[in-house]
Design a protein around this motif. Sequence first.
Motif, mmCIF file in Angstrom:
data_model
loop_
_atom_site.group_PDB
_atom_site.id
_atom_site.type_symbol
_atom_site.label_atom_id
_atom_site.label_comp_id
_atom_site.label_asym_id
_atom_site.label_seq_id
_atom_site.Cartn_x
_atom_site.Cartn_y
_atom_site.Cartn_z
ATOM 1 N N PRO A 407 0.832 -1.219 0.000
ATOM 2 C CA PRO A 407 0.000 0.000 0.000
ATOM 3 C C PRO A 407 0.855 1.253 0.000
ATOM 4 C CG PRO A 407 0.025 -0.998 2.177
ATOM 5 C CD PRO A 407 0.730 -1.962 1.267
ATOM 6 N N ARG A 465 -5.426 -8.278 0.553
ATOM 7 C CA ARG A 465 -5.802 -7.033 -0.123
ATOM 8 C C ARG A 465 -7.318 -7.059 -0.313
ATOM 9 N NH1 ARG A 465 -1.822 -8.819 -3.496
ATOM 10 N NH2 ARG A 465 -3.212 -8.854 -5.330
ATOM 11 N N ARG A 473 -9.648 0.553 -0.823
ATOM 12 C CA ARG A 473 -8.817 -0.658 -0.998
ATOM 13 C C ARG A 473 -7.867 -0.734 0.195
ATOM 14 N NH1 ARG A 473 -5.419 -0.173 -5.149
ATOM 15 N NH2 ARG A 473 -5.413 -2.402 -5.693
ATOM 16 N N TRP A 475 -5.534 -2.864 3.330
ATOM 17 C CA TRP A 475 -4.572 -3.953 3.560
ATOM 18 C C TRP A 475 -4.822 -4.494 4.961
ATOM 19 C CZ3 TRP A 475 1.350 -4.142 4.428
ATOM 20 C CH2 TRP A 475 1.884 -5.256 3.797
#
Length: 492
Positions: A407, A465, A473, A475
């Motif tokens: 990320p 993910r 989005r 992690w």
Amino acid sequence: MFDGIQRRVVSLWFPRLASDRVLRQRPIEGPFALTLKQKNANRIYCLNTAATQQGLYKGMPYADARAFCPNLQSQMAQPEQDQRFLQRLRRWATRYCPWVGLEGADGLVMDVTGSAHLFGGEAAMLTDIRMRLMRAGISAQIGLADTRGAAWALAHYGEGVAPSGEALAALTALPVAALRIEDNISITLQRLGLRSIGDLAGAARGPLTRRFGPSLLLRLDQALGTQPEEISPHAEPPHYAARMTLPEPIGLLSDVMAGVERLLVQLCAKLKTHEVGARGLCITLRRVDQERQQVDLRLARPLRDPQRILPLFERGLGEIDAGFGIDQLRLEATQVEALSVQQISHVADGGKDKLDDLISRLGTRIGLENIQRFLPADSHIPERSFITAPTAYSEPASGWSTPQPRPICLFAPEPIAGHGSQPPKRFRWRRIPFTTGRATGPERIMPEWWLEDDNWRSGMRDYWRVETTQGRRLWLFYTPQNPGWFVQGEFA
């Protein structure tokens, strides 16, 4: 040797160079020593006369020295500062002769052939050297002879003068160690009964050569003058500075910039000659009332292009108070670095140059150390996989090598509610509800057992993910040993 003139050499030995340097700046009464870590122990590096009289010696463990002398005062040694101090002494010694070289880490050698008469003879010159060093608080032992080896031997073991042509007579009684030979050779010679230079000079040369090789007799011949030994004066480092004295005072910024431009052209030509670039510059402006003002400039990359450097001075010079006028400008490169030769091409690519100039401009306002970049580190732990370094003093990495995407935003793990080893279908993070749309993983990362890190004491982690239906989005990772879910990063 000059024609018709016997060569004469002076050797100066400073047995307490390091401690004298420190005590000149901050005098201390009583025993004093400098310490340095050697052979996995803190040992005495240099000490003053009072400490020597207490039975302490160089190389002694510091713990033993404190036991023998409880009132011992000490501080850490700085060998690099000692060498700079020795260089200053070398420049000072050129007042007696132009040929002055370094003799190890604590001595000087001077070729005074033909210059002693300028000071009233050899005896008067040595007295002047000794008195000046004594007034400066520097202890020294001096030797004078026809050869460099004989002068060194007298300075270290006899401290005297060998009359011209009588080197052997002056050295006869000195120990064989005065020939600048290795300690093991000196010990072996003493065991053979050859304790002095006179004993060695009278021994058969053939057996000595077979036993010790040619180096032993070479040192003897150099001391006695039958083999030559050169004295190489230490070259002065180049000084990168230019100065301009004006016939009439100036005060307008445009006039000052025009003067700085002329100085930059001269300075950069000298930098070009030595294939270096300026990393730091300082312009000193003297006003008619003798007040001086300085403008310092630090560059992101070493430069020697006047047209690129000149605009970087404009902001600092605009803040100068010219008073009744400026009558002298002095420009100096305070820090230089080697500048690699660049291939000349018809294709102009000034992108990197513009970036370096931008970093220099920003650095003058907020400091070059505050402009940083990320660099990869050799670790698979996400928090340890990168380091930050000042942009001006580092080069960008050619590429980041990671097994899986990482990320762009990484933060400390934040717990979320979840059960099982699969990402939760719904969860709340930072008071916002999310729904998992797609999950990719897991990527298992094991802790680095050789490092202590409280954040990884829970063991291995399984990273996922997660693309949420809300468009974020994230992690996420799961800790199997101590079941729990956490968010640690967010992808762009």
